[in-house]
Write a protein that holds these residues in place. Structure first.
Motif, PDB file in Angstrom:
ATOM      1  N   ILE A   1       2.295   6.749  -7.187  1.00 16.76           N
ATOM      2  CA  ILE A   1       0.769   7.463  -7.886  1.00 16.76           C
ATOM      3  C   ILE A   1       0.287   9.144  -7.116  1.00 16.76           C
ATOM      4  O   ILE A   1       0.252   9.532  -8.059  1.00 16.76           O
ATOM      5  CB  ILE A   1      -0.613   7.113  -6.673  1.00 16.76           C
ATOM      6  CG1 ILE A   1      -1.187   5.689  -7.457  1.00 16.76           C
ATOM      7  CG2 ILE A   1      -1.674   7.473  -7.124  1.00 16.76           C
ATOM      8  CD1 ILE A   1      -2.621   4.186  -6.692  1.00 16.76           C
ATOM      9  N   SER A   2       1.472   9.273  -5.927  1.00 21.40           N
ATOM     10  CA  SER A   2       1.298  10.440  -5.262  1.00 21.40           C
ATOM     11  C   SER A   2       2.781  11.530  -7.115  1.00 21.40           C
ATOM     12  O   SER A   2       2.239  12.373  -6.780  1.00 21.40           O
ATOM     13  CB  SER A   2       2.331  10.924  -4.403  1.00 21.40           C
ATOM     14  OG  SER A   2       1.073   9.788  -3.749  1.00 21.40           O
ATOM     15  N   LEU A   3       3.242  10.298  -7.081  1.00 25.35           N
ATOM     16  CA  LEU A   3       4.892  10.989  -7.713  1.00 25.35           C
ATOM     17  C   LEU A   3       4.273  10.915  -9.137  1.00 25.35           C
ATOM     18  O   LEU A   3       4.196  12.228 -10.069  1.00 25.35           O
ATOM     19  CB  LEU A   3       5.990   9.782  -8.289  1.00 25.35           C
ATOM     20  CG  LEU A   3       6.795   9.984  -7.076  1.00 25.35           C
ATOM     21  CD1 LEU A   3       7.739   8.726  -7.424  1.00 25.35           C
ATOM     22  CD2 LEU A   3       7.587  10.774  -6.650  1.00 25.35           C
TER      23      LEU A   3
ATOM     24  N   LEU B   1       0.604  11.999  -9.953  1.00 21.35           N
ATOM     25  CA  LEU B   1       0.097  12.636 -10.194  1.00 21.35           C
ATOM     26  C   LEU B   1       0.686  14.158  -9.897  1.00 21.35           C
ATOM     27  O   LEU B   1      -0.059  14.698 -10.522  1.00 21.35           O
ATOM     28  CB  LEU B   1      -0.968  12.286  -8.766  1.00 21.35           C
ATOM     29  CG  LEU B   1      -2.392  11.427  -8.944  1.00 21.35           C
ATOM     30  CD1 LEU B   1      -2.560  11.755  -7.885  1.00 21.35           C
ATOM     31  CD2 LEU B   1      -2.874  11.945 -10.294  1.00 21.35           C
ATOM     32  N   TYR B   2       1.895  14.484  -9.607  1.00 21.19           N
ATOM     33  CA  TYR B   2       2.557  15.553  -8.767  1.00 21.19           C
ATOM     34  C   TYR B   2       2.884  15.969 -10.513  1.00 21.19           C
ATOM     35  O   TYR B   2       3.045  16.858 -11.005  1.00 21.19           O
ATOM     36  CB  TYR B   2       3.492  14.622  -8.065  1.00 21.19           C
ATOM     37  CG  TYR B   2       4.611  16.151  -7.967  1.00 21.19           C
ATOM     38  CD1 TYR B   2       4.068  16.529  -7.686  1.00 21.19           C
ATOM     39  CD2 TYR B   2       5.696  16.054  -8.773  1.00 21.19           C
ATOM     40  CE1 TYR B   2       5.260  18.431  -7.558  1.00 21.19           C
ATOM     41  CE2 TYR B   2       7.032  17.367  -8.831  1.00 21.19           C
ATOM     42  CZ  TYR B   2       6.548  18.225  -8.035  1.00 21.19           C
ATOM     43  OH  TYR B   2       7.399  19.149  -8.009  1.00 21.19           O
TER      44      TYR B   2
ATOM     45  N   SER C   1       0.864   3.963  -3.764  1.00 20.33           N
ATOM     46  CA  SER C   1       0.685   5.377  -2.839  1.00 20.33           C
ATOM     47  C   SER C   1       1.694   6.534  -3.482  1.00 20.33           C
ATOM     48  O   SER C   1       1.443   7.578  -3.611  1.00 20.33           O
ATOM     49  CB  SER C   1       0.113   5.747  -0.906  1.00 20.33           C
ATOM     50  OG  SER C   1       0.707   6.940  -1.005  1.00 20.33           O
ATOM     51  N   ILE C   2       2.877   5.683  -2.543  1.00 18.22           N
ATOM     52  CA  ILE C   2       3.947   6.569  -3.380  1.00 18.22           C
ATOM     53  C   ILE C   2       3.945   7.186  -4.668  1.00 18.22           C
ATOM     54  O   ILE C   2       4.046   8.140  -5.170  1.00 18.22           O
ATOM     55  CB  ILE C   2       5.683   6.154  -2.644  1.00 18.22           C
ATOM     56  CG1 ILE C   2       5.301   6.651  -1.057  1.00 18.22           C
ATOM     57  CG2 ILE C   2       7.048   7.091  -3.544  1.00 18.22           C
ATOM     58  CD1 ILE C   2       7.081   5.640  -0.739  1.00 18.22           C
TER      59      ILE C   2
ATOM     60  N   SER D   1       0.569  -1.034  -0.164  1.00 14.75           N
ATOM     61  CA  SER D   1       0.070  -0.730  -0.034  1.00 14.75           C
ATOM     62  C   SER D   1       1.438   1.415   0.035  1.00 14.75           C
ATOM     63  O   SER D   1       0.905   2.274  -0.386  1.00 14.75           O
ATOM     64  CB  SER D   1      -0.750   0.096   1.436  1.00 14.75           C
ATOM     65  OG  SER D   1      -2.215  -1.229   0.772  1.00 14.75           O
TER      66      SER D   1
END
Length: 72
Positions: free
Chosen positions: A61-63, A65-66, A58-59, A54
Motif C-alpha cells: 500500500i505504501s508503494l 501511494l508513493y 503495508s509495504i 500486515s
C-alpha cells in the motif's frame, strides 16, 4: 462538491475489483498464511495474529501511494 460523487463511485468500483481479486487470488496467493504469522491453538482457544501479512500489505500500500503521489 461536484467531485465527491465521482470519487465515491470510483472508490466503490476499486473496492469491488479488489474484493473479487482477493476471492480469486486467495486460491493462488496465501495472504494471511505467510511464514512468520503467529498462530497458537490449545484446546478450545485459538489465537492468530498475521504480523507478516500486515507488514507485506503495508509495504504494498505504501508503494502504491508513493507511485500515485509521484504521478500527481
Amino acid at each position: 462538491m461536484p467531485n465527491i460523487p465521482k470519487l465515491l463511485i470510483t472508490v466503490g468500483v476499486i473496492l469491488i475489483v479488489l474484493g473479487l481479486l482477493w476471492q480469486v487470488g486467495g486460491k493462488y496467493l496465501a495472504l494471511g498464511k505467510l511464514p512468520g504469522d503467529i498462530f497458537f491453538k490449545k484446546g478450545n482457544t485459538t489465537f492468530y495474529f498475521p504480523i507478516v501479512t500486515s507488514i507485506v500489505l503495508s509495504i504494498v500500500i505504501s508503494l502504491i501511494l508513493y507511485i500515485v503521489g509521484r504521478l500527481r
